[in-house]
Design an enzyme around this catalytic site. Sequence first.
Site, short mmCIF file in Angstrom:
data_model
loop_
_atom_site.label_atom_id
_atom_site.label_comp_id
_atom_site.label_asym_id
_atom_site.label_seq_id
_atom_site.Cartn_x
_atom_site.Cartn_y
_atom_site.Cartn_z
CB THR A 18 29.22 -13.51 -8.23
OG1 THR A 18 29.49 -13.11 -9.58
CG2 THR A 18 28.80 -14.97 -8.19
CG HIS B 6 29.43 -8.24 -12.73
ND1 HIS B 6 29.36 -8.58 -11.41
CD2 HIS B 6 30.23 -9.18 -13.33
CE1 HIS B 6 30.06 -9.68 -11.20
NE2 HIS B 6 30.61 -10.06 -12.34
CG ASP C 200 30.60 -13.71 -14.38
OD1 ASP C 200 30.17 -12.54 -14.29
OD2 ASP C 200 31.64 -14.08 -13.80
CG ASP D 224 25.24 -13.64 -10.70
OD1 ASP D 224 25.04 -13.66 -11.94
OD2 ASP D 224 26.36 -13.85 -10.21
ZN LIG Z 1 28.22 -13.45 -11.10
#
Ligand SMILES: [Zn+2]
Length: 490
Positions: free
Chosen positions: A146, A426, A265, A312
Site C-alpha cells: 500500500t 498482496h 483491501d 494501489d
Molecule cells: Zn493497499
Amino acid sequence: MGPPALNISSSEPVEDAQQNLLPSKPPPLPEDSLLEVQSQRRANWARFSFAFGVAACIFACVAAVFVLFSCRHRNQADFYSDPEYTQRWGFSRPLKTLSRPVVLLISSDGFRYGYHWKVPLPNIHRLQVNGTEAVPGMIPVYPTLTFPNHYSIATGLYPAWHGIIANYFSDPSSNERFHPGIIDPKWWLGEPIWESIVKHGLISATYFWPGSDVSKGAWNCNLPYCQHYNHSVPYEDRVDTVLAYFDLPDDKRPSLITLYFEEPDHTGHMVGADDPHIDKAIVRVDQMLGRLFDGLDARNVFDDVSIILLSDHGMVGTCDKKIIYLEDFAPWISMPSSWTDTLSPVLAVRPPPNVDVKEVYQNITEALSSGKVANSEFLQVYLKEDFPSRLHYSSSDRIPPIIGIVAEGYKLERKRSPAKECAGAHGYDNEASSMHPIFIAHGPQFAKGRQIASFVNVEVYNLIASILGIQGAANNGTLSFSRTVLLPSI
Ligand SMILES: [Zn+2]
C-alpha cells in the site's frame, strides 16, 4: 532517400560502328565459341540478377528504417497529427462550468482488476463506458504494498527513489524503523503531486493518501485542504467534504483533490480475492462513487472534472497449505526476527554488521536447494545487487542486502502452528496479474469508451501534471505517456 541507381553496363552502339568492318555476313561461329557466348550470357544474367537483388535488399532496408522512424516519430512527437487518432477519439472537450481543470484522484485500496465484473457496479460502469480504462489493469510497483504504491502514484518515482520501500522497514543509517503513520518528512523523499501543484500557485486538497499528511517543502497539511488520516471517518463524510470544495469560489477551489477508501483491501485480507464478501465491499465503494457523482451532477461539473479512479495493488487468496517455514532452515541458518524487516511476501534480511551477508545468503540458498525445506521452490532469494532489474528495487540503502520474493499466493512464516486459515495478501511480484489494480479515467481530456494497454503507476504523476498544465518534478515516468492517453486540444 531513394534506392541507389543500378550499375548495369549500358550497351554501346557498337553494331553501327563495326558494321563497316564486318563482312556482310558474319562467318558462323564455331561450336565452342557458341557455347562460350551462351556461357557469357548466363554469367551476365547472373551478375544482373545479383546486382538487382542487392539493390532490392538495400531499398527494402531503407524503406523499413523509414517506416520504423515514422512510427516512433508519431508515438513521440506527432501523435495527434495522425488523423486516424483524432477521427477515432476526437479532441478534448471544453469546460462548461469550471474555470480551470480539476483532477479528482480516487483510490479504492486493493481494488484488483476484474473485481468490477463480479457484480453490477453502475457507477464504475458509468466511468468505464464514458472514459478510458487500462486493460488488463494498471501495473503496480514492487513490492505491491500500500504505502510504496500510493507514494509512487503521487511522486512518479519507484520506491528506491521515493524512499518508502515497504510498509515497514528500518533505516540502516539511524537504525530507526518506519511504519505507516510516521509523518516525519525525513522518510518521504521526492516531490508529491500535491506539493508540485502548490509550488505552481494552485491549491491541492487531500482527503487521505499515504504521504499526504506529511508537511514538507511547499506543502503544509492543514485544514481545510488536508485531512490527517483517521480510518474511522465514515466514507460519506469524506465524499461530502470533497463535494463541498466544488461550492467554493474559483480562486479557493483546489486543482487536485484526493479521496481514499480502505475497501476492498480490508475485506480482501480477511477472506481472499474470490470470496463473496468482496462483492459487498466493492458495492459499498460503488455506492460512495454514486454519492460523489450525484453531487457533481447536481453542481453541473461531472463532465468538467478529470476523475481518475485507481488502486494501489490487487489481492490473491492464501491458504494454510501454501506456506514456507523458516524453522526448516535451522540446519543451515537461524535468522532471528531482528534480522528480518518483513517475512512475507517480501523476505527482507539485514544481518547485523558483524555477520557476513554473503555467507548468510549462501546458507539460505543451500537450505532452499537441500530438499528439506517444504515448498522451497516458491521462494526466490537474491543478493540486492543481483535483484531483477525490471523491479527497480536495489538502488537505496533502505533496501536490505538480501531479498526474497515469495511466490504468488504463498506465505513465509517462522514456524508451524495449529492455526489454520485462508485469507488474502498482496506484495508479490508485480508481474502477477492478481496484483494488478484498476485504472479508469473520465473527463474532458479522456476519450470515451477507450481501452489502453497496462502501464506502470509511476506514469500517473505526469498525467496529472499534464491535465493541469504544470511542469512536474523529475521522476521515473515518461513524458510521452500523457500524449498517448490524453486527447489533443482543438
Ligand atoms: Zn493497499
